[in-house]
Structure formats: structure tokens, C-alpha cells
Write a protein that holds these residues in place. Structure first.
Motif, PDB file in Angstrom:
ATOM      1  N   ALA A 310      16.973 -50.445  34.000  1.00 36.39           N
ATOM      2  CA  ALA A 310      17.053 -51.913  34.124  1.00 36.39           C
ATOM      3  C   ALA A 310      16.201 -52.446  35.266  1.00 36.39           C
ATOM      4  CB  ALA A 310      18.508 -52.332  34.325  1.00 36.39           C
ATOM      5  N   THR A 311      15.801 -51.578  36.201  1.00 37.22           N
ATOM      6  CA  THR A 311      14.987 -52.027  37.340  1.00 37.22           C
ATOM      7  C   THR A 311      13.493 -52.012  37.023  1.00 37.22           C
ATOM      8  OG1 THR A 311      14.743 -49.797  38.296  1.00 37.22           O
ATOM      9  CG2 THR A 311      16.723 -51.054  38.897  1.00 37.22           C
ATOM     10  N   LEU A 312      13.115 -51.667  35.795  1.00 37.50           N
ATOM     11  CA  LEU A 312      11.699 -51.506  35.458  1.00 37.50           C
ATOM     12  C   LEU A 312      10.988 -52.819  35.168  1.00 37.50           C
ATOM     13  CD1 LEU A 312      11.857 -48.334  33.147  1.00 37.50           C
ATOM     14  CD2 LEU A 312      11.031 -48.453  35.502  1.00 37.50           C
ATOM     15  N   GLY A 313      11.713 -53.905  35.195  1.00 35.54           N
ATOM     16  CA  GLY A 313      11.078 -55.198  34.946  1.00 35.54           C
ATOM     17  C   GLY A 313      10.666 -55.368  33.501  1.00 35.54           C
ATOM     18  N   ALA A 314       9.408 -55.734  33.245  1.00 31.78           N
ATOM     19  CA  ALA A 314       8.937 -56.037  31.886  1.00 31.78           C
ATOM     20  C   ALA A 314       9.019 -54.825  30.967  1.00 31.78           C
ATOM     21  CB  ALA A 314       7.503 -56.552  31.947  1.00 31.78           C
ATOM     22  N   ARG A 315       8.948 -53.636  31.540  1.00 31.41           N
ATOM     23  CA  ARG A 315       8.991 -52.425  30.697  1.00 31.41           C
ATOM     24  C   ARG A 315      10.404 -52.045  30.292  1.00 31.41           C
ATOM     25  NH1 ARG A 315       6.393 -47.751  33.887  1.00 31.41           N
ATOM     26  NH2 ARG A 315       7.461 -48.805  35.621  1.00 31.41           N
ATOM     27  N   ALA A 316      11.391 -52.609  30.933  1.00 31.44           N
ATOM     28  CA  ALA A 316      12.779 -52.163  30.738  1.00 31.44           C
ATOM     29  C   ALA A 316      13.236 -52.267  29.289  1.00 31.44           C
ATOM     30  CB  ALA A 316      13.719 -52.963  31.638  1.00 31.44           C
ATOM     31  N   GLY A 317      12.793 -53.306  28.567  1.00 31.86           N
ATOM     32  CA  GLY A 317      13.261 -53.503  27.196  1.00 31.86           C
ATOM     33  C   GLY A 317      12.895 -52.355  26.283  1.00 31.86           C
ATOM     34  N   ASN A 318      11.599 -52.034  26.182  1.00 29.93           N
ATOM     35  CA  ASN A 318      11.160 -50.958  25.295  1.00 29.93           C
ATOM     36  C   ASN A 318      11.637 -49.592  25.758  1.00 29.93           C
ATOM     37  OD1 ASN A 318       9.844 -52.772  23.624  1.00 29.93           O
ATOM     38  ND2 ASN A 318       7.842 -52.493  24.604  1.00 29.93           N
ATOM     39  N   VAL A 319      11.581 -49.373  27.067  1.00 27.75           N
ATOM     40  CA  VAL A 319      12.035 -48.075  27.595  1.00 27.75           C
ATOM     41  C   VAL A 319      13.531 -47.895  27.326  1.00 27.75           C
ATOM     42  CG1 VAL A 319      12.347 -46.673  29.685  1.00 27.75           C
ATOM     43  CG2 VAL A 319      10.231 -47.980  29.348  1.00 27.75           C
ATOM     44  N   GLY A 320      14.292 -48.976  27.487  1.00 29.28           N
ATOM     45  CA  GLY A 320      15.733 -48.900  27.216  1.00 29.28           C
ATOM     46  C   GLY A 320      16.033 -48.600  25.762  1.00 29.28           C
ATOM     47  N   LEU A 321      15.289 -49.202  24.852  1.00 27.08           N
ATOM     48  CA  LEU A 321      15.497 -48.940  23.422  1.00 27.08           C
ATOM     49  C   LEU A 321      15.239 -47.473  23.091  1.00 27.08           C
ATOM     50  CD1 LEU A 321      13.816 -52.111  21.846  1.00 27.08           C
ATOM     51  CD2 LEU A 321      16.253 -51.546  21.826  1.00 27.08           C
ATOM     52  N   VAL A 322      14.156 -46.933  23.635  1.00 26.80           N
ATOM     53  CA  VAL A 322      13.840 -45.524  23.378  1.00 26.80           C
ATOM     54  C   VAL A 322      14.874 -44.613  24.041  1.00 26.80           C
ATOM     55  CG1 VAL A 322      12.131 -43.690  23.774  1.00 26.80           C
ATOM     56  CG2 VAL A 322      11.386 -45.986  23.049  1.00 26.80           C
ATOM     57  N   PHE A 323      15.294 -44.979  25.246  1.00 27.89           N
ATOM     58  CA  PHE A 323      16.320 -44.178  25.941  1.00 27.89           C
ATOM     59  C   PHE A 323      17.600 -44.076  25.107  1.00 27.89           C
ATOM     60  CE2 PHE A 323      20.179 -44.266  28.542  1.00 27.89           C
ATOM     61  CZ  PHE A 323      20.084 -43.028  29.158  1.00 27.89           C
ATOM     62  N   GLU A 324      18.015 -45.183  24.489  1.00 34.28           N
ATOM     63  CA  GLU A 324      19.251 -45.160  23.701  1.00 34.28           C
ATOM     64  C   GLU A 324      19.154 -44.191  22.528  1.00 34.28           C
ATOM     65  OE1 GLU A 324      22.047 -46.329  24.626  1.00 34.28           O
ATOM     66  OE2 GLU A 324      21.187 -47.324  26.380  1.00 34.28           O
ATOM     67  N   GLN A 325      17.957 -43.972  22.022  1.00 38.34           N
ATOM     68  CA  GLN A 325      17.786 -42.972  20.967  1.00 38.34           C
ATOM     69  C   GLN A 325      18.029 -41.560  21.512  1.00 38.34           C
ATOM     70  OE1 GLN A 325      17.339 -43.728  17.644  1.00 38.34           O
ATOM     71  NE2 GLN A 325      17.765 -45.773  18.481  1.00 38.34           N
ATOM     72  N   PHE A 326      17.550 -41.311  22.742  1.00 34.14           N
ATOM     73  CA  PHE A 326      17.820 -40.006  23.365  1.00 34.14           C
ATOM     74  C   PHE A 326      19.310 -39.842  23.682  1.00 34.14           C
ATOM     75  CE2 PHE A 326      13.243 -39.932  24.103  1.00 34.14           C
ATOM     76  CZ  PHE A 326      12.958 -38.594  23.896  1.00 34.14           C
ATOM     77  N   ALA A 327      19.981 -40.932  24.015  1.00 38.75           N
ATOM     78  CA  ALA A 327      21.415 -40.869  24.274  1.00 38.75           C
ATOM     79  C   ALA A 327      22.182 -40.479  23.017  1.00 38.75           C
ATOM     80  CB  ALA A 327      21.917 -42.217  24.792  1.00 38.75           C
ATOM     81  N   ARG A 328      21.602 -40.758  21.855  1.00 41.39           N
ATOM     82  CA  ARG A 328      22.276 -40.431  20.596  1.00 41.39           C
ATOM     83  C   ARG A 328      21.978 -39.006  20.129  1.00 41.39           C
ATOM     84  NH1 ARG A 328      24.327 -44.711  17.798  1.00 41.39           N
ATOM     85  NH2 ARG A 328      23.962 -46.751  18.731  1.00 41.39           N
TER      86      ARG A 328
END
Length: 389
Positions: A310-328
Motif C-alpha cells: 500500500a506504500t507503493l503509491g501509483a504502483r500499489a494497485g497493480n502490484v496488489g492485484l498480482v499479490f492477491e493471486q500469490f496469496a491464493r
């Protein structure tokens, strides 16, 4: 301990060598269990409470499927390791991504079959309203031994020959299960016990007794140990003790293999059901508590890494979406992520690169193409105790 016999021996011979095969008495034990022995009532209460906490935290998880998907695979791995396979958890997850692991393919296929057998059993019980029965056990066995080393061991069929446990022959074996001509009657009695109302015995006691009886009957030519361990979880889910298959005892049995086999033999030789129950109930309590702690650690890890992203600024959205796939799914490459997100392959690759720079994921294969990344700390927590023997 009450004076108790648990079966009878019958003579047999193989290639001129004589042996004694054991035919177990029907369950429940006679005389009845003495739960005042070995502090069994308080040990059972501790196990019941730990199971309640485990069932509760499963509901608290934001995505229970996330935890169960990985946890079922860890159990499959551990149960197969007891039988001698040499796979790791990452080997199994790579296999499921159609990537070639660095171990014999039969090892990983055995573990994958275990997952399929458990899923089939639960689906039949829940969605098809099918009884916990010999037929269902045979169906699960067919999946358990599908392909790999077990394909020539009559998957889905009860054995027609004599088997033995330990030793080069029945005469020198540690234990010789019932002869084939005694299987019909023994299995029919076993099925009656499975069908007995829950009020006749607590589900935990029922699962403990059924496991020993199944291992003693040894109804298949191969796969009895894995299926017997699966049966414990299946009974607890079927009897409503657990909503999800979140309790697995294979790590407890793996770490205490000698005690486990000694307890099984003590039942057969001396009728010491109470000694087995103490061992089993302690295992349930310890294992359920460990599962709760594992779930809590994974939740904390996910929360920490989401906060970092969440601290990544503009990149947080796409990085977060990809991260959630790894969480699954924990192990993924770009081709596995892309169908689930409205992002281009270059965008996904950039997000994975960011996660790699943050130390959240790392690449496993060492390849330039078809690269696979792991959510490393998640995989490490889940893999504890799951290294090959």
C-alpha cells in the motif's frame, strides 16, 4: 486396563511357510472403553476445545479456501512421505502448474492423487448426500492409486490375496492382516460401525477407533495407510465436528512413527484401546493448536505484506492485484496470473518484478522463459515439518 481381546488368529501358509493372520473383532470394543484411564476424559476435552478453536479460525479467515487449498496439500505430502515418497511442497505445487519437478514424477503424482481422493470423498458426502461407506472408500482408493506406482495394485478393489506389514514374508512379518476369505465379514462389520449414529460414540472416539480398525483390516493391496489417515478427517467432517477439512494428523504420526506403530500393535496384541486413545487425543489437540497458530501467522504475514504494498503509491494497485493471486496459490507464473486479471502480460511481469525486489516473491526455476515465482515466506511457514524423511 480391562481384560480384553481384540480378535483372533488363524493359520495360513505361503510357499510352504506358515504364519498367523489376525482377524479383528467388530467395533466398538468389548468390554467398553474405560475413559477414566490415562486421564482420557480431560485429554478428550482438551482435544474438543482445540478442534473448536480450529473450526472457528477457519471461519475468521478472509478466504478460507486460500488456507485449505495449501493445507490439504501439506497433509497429502506428509501422509505420502510416511509411505516413503520424497516430494516437497514446492514439488507438488510445481507439478500442479505442469512444471517438471526435480523428483521422480511418481512421487508427486501420488501426493496429487491424495488431494483428489479427499476432495472426491468430501464432495460425495456433502453435495451428493452419499453415505460414508465401503463403496465411497473404494471410490477414493481408485483415485488414490490412479497412475504412478499404485496403478498395478487393483485401484478401487479390495484385495484378493494375503498381505503383510514389515518383513520379507508373512512368517517374518511384524503384522499379518486378515486373510482374503475373512474380508467380507470384517468389512461389513466395519461399515456398520461407520453407519452407527453419532450418539453411540463421540465423533473423535469414533474416528480414533475406525482408524485402527481400518489399518488392522488392511483391505487393499496398497494405499491403506494413506486412506486410513484420510478416513479420520472424513469422519470428523461427516459428523459435523469440522466444517472444513482443516485437521490432519500425518505430521504428528510422521514425527512419532515408532510410537504410532507401537500403539497400533498394543491394541491388536493386548487390547490397549485406551493407550491408543490417549496418543490419538493428544495428537488431535496438538495438531489443531498448531493449525490455529499456522493460520494466525499466515494472516499476520498477509496483513504485513499488504501494508507494505500500500506504500507503493501509483504502483500499489497493480502490484496488489498480482499479490492477491500469490496469496491464493503461492506458486505462479505470468500465464497462471493473466486469466484472472484484466492486466497485460508486461504489466503483470512488472508487478512481479516489484514483488521480487521487495523480497515477497522469488523465482524458483532458474529459467529465462516459463518462469515460476513463489510467495516465499508463505511457502516456508506452510512447509514446516514437511521436508522428506
Amino acid at each position: 486396563m480391562p481384560a480384553r481381546t481384540t480378535g483372533r488368529y488363524v493359520p495360513g501358509s505361503l510357499a510352504g511357510s506358515r504364519y498367523q493372520a489376525f482377524i479383528p473383532d467388530p467395533l466398538p470394543p468389548d468390554p467398553p472403553l474405560d475413559l477414566a484411564m490415562h486421564d482420557l476424559l480431560s485429554r478428550k476435552e482438551r482435544a474438543d476445545q482445540a478442534l473448536g478453536r480450529l473450526d472457528g479460525i477457519t471461519l475468521m479467515l478472509p478466504d478460507p479456501e486460500l488456507f485449505l487449498y495449501q493445507y490439504v496439500r501439506k497433509e497429502a505430502l506428509l501422509s505420502s512421505q510416511i509411505e516413503g515418497t520424497q516430494s516437497s511442497l514446492s514439488d507438488l505445487l510445481l507439478f500442479e502448474l505442469d512444471e517438471a519437478p526435480g523428483v521422480p514424477i511418481d512421487d508427486v503424482e501420488e501426493v496429487s492423487n491424495y488431494v483428489a481422493a479427499l476432495n472426491h470423498g468430501l464432495k460425495r458426502l456433502r453435495e451428493d448426500d452419499f453415505p460414508l461407506s465401503l463403496r465411497l472408500i473404494r471410490e477414493m482408493h481408485a483415485l488414490l492409486l490412479h497412475g504412478g506406482r499404485g496403478a498395478d495394485k487393483t485401484p478401487g478393489e479390495f484385495r484378493r490375496g494375503q498381505v503383510w506389514v514389515g518383513g520379507p514374508s508373512p512368517a517374518l512379518a511384524q503384522f499379518v492382516p486378515p486373510p482374503p476369505d475373512a474380508l467380507d465379514a470384517t468389512l461389513a462389520a466395519f461399515e456398520r460401525f461407520l453407519h452407527a449414529p453419532a450418539s453411540d460414540a463421540s465423533p473423535l472416539i469414533k474416528a480414533a477407533l475406525a482408524h485402527v480398525q481400518f489399518e488392522t483390516i488392511h483391505p487393499f493391496s496398497d494405499g491403506n495407510g494413506r486412506l486410513g489417515r484420510l478416513l479420520i478427517t472424513l469422519i470428523l467432517c461427516h459428523e459435523g465436528v469440522l466444517r472444513e477439512p482443516s485437521l490432519y494428523l500425518s505430521l504428528y504420526f510422521k514425527q512419532r512413527r515408532s510410537d504410532y506403530y507401537d500403539r497400533l500393535n498394543a491394541v491388536r496384541m493386548r487390547g490397549d484401546w485406551e493407550g491408543w486413545l490417549g496418543f490419538f487425543l493428544d495428537g488431535v489437540a496438538d495438531t489443531a493448536q498448531q493449525a490455529v497458530e499456522t493460520a494466525q501467522r499466515l494472516l499476520a504475514l498477509l496483513a504485513r505484506d499488504r501494508a507494505r504494498i500500500a506504500t507503493l503509491g501509483a504502483r500499489a494497485g497493480n502490484v496488489g492485484l498480482v499479490f492477491e493471486q500469490f496469496a491464493r496459490r503461492v506458486l505462479l507464473g505470468v500465464p497462471q496470473v493473466q486469466p484472472h486479471l484484466a492486466l497485460s502480460a508486461p504489466t503483470i511481469r512488472a508487478a512481479i518484478r516489484t514483488l521480487e525486489e521487495m523480497g515477497i516473491v522469488n523465482e524458483l526455476t532458474g529459467q529465462r522463459r516459463h518462469r515460476v515465482f513463489a510467495y516465499r515466506q508463505y511457502l516456508d511457514i506452510l512447509s514446516e515439518g514437511a521436508q522428506p524423511l
